[in-house]
Scaffold this motif. Structure first.
Motif, PDB file in Angstrom:
ATOM      1  N   VAL A 137       0.859  -1.180   0.000  1.00 41.47           N
ATOM      2  CA  VAL A 137       0.000   0.000   0.000  1.00 41.47           C
ATOM      3  C   VAL A 137       0.898   1.233   0.000  1.00 41.47           C
ATOM      4  CG1 VAL A 137      -1.653   1.355   1.356  1.00 41.47           C
ATOM      5  CG2 VAL A 137      -1.877  -1.113   1.264  1.00 41.47           C
ATOM      6  N   LEU A 138       0.529   2.212  -0.809  1.00 38.91           N
ATOM      7  CA  LEU A 138       1.178   3.522  -0.751  1.00 38.91           C
ATOM      8  C   LEU A 138       0.153   4.493  -0.193  1.00 38.91           C
ATOM      9  CD1 LEU A 138       3.444   5.538  -1.205  1.00 38.91           C
ATOM     10  CD2 LEU A 138       2.668   5.766  -3.570  1.00 38.91           C
ATOM     11  N   LEU A 139       0.505   5.111   0.910  1.00 35.99           N
ATOM     12  CA  LEU A 139      -0.358   6.056   1.602  1.00 35.99           C
ATOM     13  C   LEU A 139       0.154   7.466   1.341  1.00 35.99           C
ATOM     14  CD1 LEU A 139      -2.490   6.888   3.678  1.00 35.99           C
ATOM     15  CD2 LEU A 139      -0.906   6.171   5.465  1.00 35.99           C
ATOM     16  N   ILE A 140      -0.652   8.284   0.674  1.00 38.84           N
ATOM     17  CA  ILE A 140      -0.287   9.666   0.385  1.00 38.84           C
ATOM     18  C   ILE A 140      -1.181  10.549   1.239  1.00 38.84           C
ATOM     19  CG2 ILE A 140      -0.049  11.440  -1.393  1.00 38.84           C
ATOM     20  CD1 ILE A 140       0.196   9.060  -3.421  1.00 38.84           C
ATOM     21  N   GLU A 141      -0.606  11.052   2.331  1.00 43.58           N
ATOM     22  CA  GLU A 141      -1.351  11.782   3.360  1.00 43.58           C
ATOM     23  C   GLU A 141      -0.424  12.809   3.988  1.00 43.58           C
ATOM     24  OE1 GLU A 141      -3.660  13.360   5.805  1.00 43.58           O
ATOM     25  OE2 GLU A 141      -4.673  11.587   4.990  1.00 43.58           O
ATOM     26  N   ILE A 184       4.493   6.679  -6.806  1.00 48.50           N
ATOM     27  CA  ILE A 184       3.649   5.539  -7.149  1.00 48.50           C
ATOM     28  C   ILE A 184       4.365   4.637  -8.150  1.00 48.50           C
ATOM     29  CG2 ILE A 184       1.490   4.863  -8.308  1.00 48.50           C
ATOM     30  CD1 ILE A 184       0.294   7.497  -7.012  1.00 48.50           C
ATOM     31  N   SER A 185       5.012   5.239  -9.130  1.00 45.45           N
ATOM     32  CA  SER A 185       5.770   4.458 -10.121  1.00 45.45           C
ATOM     33  C   SER A 185       6.922   3.703  -9.474  1.00 45.45           C
ATOM     34  CB  SER A 185       6.306   5.377 -11.220  1.00 45.45           C
ATOM     35  OG  SER A 185       5.258   5.903 -11.970  1.00 45.45           O
ATOM     36  N   GLN A 186       7.606   4.339  -8.519  1.00 44.75           N
ATOM     37  CA  GLN A 186       8.732   3.699  -7.835  1.00 44.75           C
ATOM     38  C   GLN A 186       8.284   2.527  -6.980  1.00 44.75           C
ATOM     39  OE1 GLN A 186      10.421   6.856  -5.515  1.00 44.75           O
ATOM     40  NE2 GLN A 186      11.365   7.867  -7.275  1.00 44.75           N
ATOM     41  N   VAL A 187       7.217   2.717  -6.236  1.00 48.09           N
ATOM     42  CA  VAL A 187       6.762   1.705  -5.271  1.00 48.09           C
ATOM     43  C   VAL A 187       6.028   0.557  -5.958  1.00 48.09           C
ATOM     44  CG1 VAL A 187       5.223   1.317  -3.290  1.00 48.09           C
ATOM     45  CG2 VAL A 187       6.683   3.357  -3.362  1.00 48.09           C
ATOM     46  N   GLY A 188       5.209   0.868  -6.956  1.00 48.61           N
ATOM     47  CA  GLY A 188       4.400  -0.162  -7.611  1.00 48.61           C
ATOM     48  C   GLY A 188       3.410  -0.810  -6.666  1.00 48.61           C
ATOM     49  N   PRO A 189       2.593  -0.013  -5.974  1.00 50.40           N
ATOM     50  CA  PRO A 189       1.688  -0.562  -4.964  1.00 50.40           C
ATOM     51  C   PRO A 189       0.515  -1.335  -5.551  1.00 50.40           C
ATOM     52  CG  PRO A 189       1.183   1.736  -5.319  1.00 50.40           C
ATOM     53  CD  PRO A 189       2.411   1.427  -6.143  1.00 50.40           C
ATOM     54  N   ASP A 190      -0.073  -2.165  -4.713  1.00 53.55           N
ATOM     55  CA  ASP A 190      -1.305  -2.865  -5.075  1.00 53.55           C
ATOM     56  C   ASP A 190      -2.505  -1.963  -4.877  1.00 53.55           C
ATOM     57  OD1 ASP A 190      -0.175  -5.563  -5.597  1.00 53.55           O
ATOM     58  OD2 ASP A 190       0.433  -5.364  -3.504  1.00 53.55           O
ATOM     59  N   VAL A 191      -2.399  -1.051  -3.897  1.00 55.73           N
ATOM     60  CA  VAL A 191      -3.466  -0.109  -3.565  1.00 55.73           C
ATOM     61  C   VAL A 191      -2.834   1.222  -3.183  1.00 55.73           C
ATOM     62  CG1 VAL A 191      -5.382   0.413  -1.966  1.00 55.73           C
ATOM     63  CG2 VAL A 191      -4.982  -1.954  -2.691  1.00 55.73           C
ATOM     64  N   VAL A 192      -3.469   2.322  -3.615  1.00 56.15           N
ATOM     65  CA  VAL A 192      -3.055   3.658  -3.195  1.00 56.15           C
ATOM     66  C   VAL A 192      -4.165   4.244  -2.330  1.00 56.15           C
ATOM     67  CG1 VAL A 192      -2.572   6.027  -3.952  1.00 56.15           C
ATOM     68  CG2 VAL A 192      -1.613   4.102  -5.209  1.00 56.15           C
ATOM     69  N   ILE A 193      -3.767   4.789  -1.184  1.00 52.99           N
ATOM     70  CA  ILE A 193      -4.687   5.548  -0.345  1.00 52.99           C
ATOM     71  C   ILE A 193      -4.266   6.999  -0.510  1.00 52.99           C
ATOM     72  CG2 ILE A 193      -5.556   5.977   1.968  1.00 52.99           C
ATOM     73  CD1 ILE A 193      -4.767   3.063   2.645  1.00 52.99           C
ATOM     74  N   LEU A 194      -5.168   7.812  -1.035  1.00 50.87           N
ATOM     75  CA  LEU A 194      -4.836   9.160  -1.464  1.00 50.87           C
ATOM     76  C   LEU A 194      -5.721  10.192  -0.788  1.00 50.87           C
ATOM     77  CD1 LEU A 194      -3.304  11.021  -3.491  1.00 50.87           C
ATOM     78  CD2 LEU A 194      -5.039  10.389  -5.191  1.00 50.87           C
ATOM     79  N   ASP A 195      -5.091  11.119  -0.064  1.00 48.36           N
ATOM     80  CA  ASP A 195      -5.825  12.219   0.553  1.00 48.36           C
ATOM     81  C   ASP A 195      -6.294  13.162  -0.539  1.00 48.36           C
ATOM     82  OD1 ASP A 195      -6.879  14.046   2.336  1.00 48.36           O
ATOM     83  OD2 ASP A 195      -4.948  14.717   3.108  1.00 48.36           O
ATOM     84  N   MET A 196      -7.518  13.594  -0.453  1.00 49.68           N
ATOM     85  CA  MET A 196      -8.076  14.478  -1.469  1.00 49.68           C
ATOM     86  C   MET A 196      -7.493  15.887  -1.382  1.00 49.68           C
ATOM     87  SD  MET A 196     -12.078  14.806  -2.284  1.00 49.68           S
ATOM     88  CE  MET A 196     -12.693  15.583  -3.748  1.00 49.68           C
TER      89      MET A 196
END
Length: 126
Positions: free
Chosen positions: A5-9, A42-54
């Motif tokens: 998971v990549l969490l962008i927060e 996101i390209s570097q990590v290659g996550p299965d799911v992204v959690i993205l703060d609006m």
């Protein structure tokens, strides 16, 4: 299914709480605190799911999502859009931009885990 998971927060306390919760559930969690360079991360990590703060201070989550949906490599990537504002207008904007799911803060731990697992499982199906 457990994966990455990549969490962008940008709110540190929310990021750490979510990182802890997902890690405890077996997920490999990467974090990014800014909208700037989020697509590259996101390209570097290659996550299965992204959690993205609006609402990020330097680039909106909607802008990031539009970039993801416009790229053939990430257009099908499951994205859970988070926001502190739960108005119908925000939900519609997120859906129009291509959010896979939408969740308002605050949310329950169980709801977060269930949603991330559902997104990963649905993406893994042929």
């Amino acid at each position: 299914m457990v994966g990455t998971v990549l969490l962008i927060e940008d709110e540190q306390n929310i990021m750490e709480a979510m990182r802890f919760l997902l890690s405890r559930d077996g997920w490999s969690v990467h974090t990014h605190g800014k909208g700037v360079n989020a697509v590259e991360k996101i390209s570097q990590v290659g996550p299965d799911v992204v959690i993205l703060d609006m609402m990020l201070p330097d680039c909106s989550g909607l802008e990031i999502l539009k970039c993801l949906r416009g790229n053939s490599e990430t257009k099908g990537l499951p994205v859970l859009m988070l926001t502190a504002r739960g108005q119908q207008r925000d939900r519609k904007l997120a859906e129009k931009a291509g959010a896979t799911r939408f969740m308002t803060k605050p949310f329950s731990n169980a709801e977060l885990l269930q949603t991330v697992n559902d997104l990963a499982n649905s993406a893994a199906k042929p």
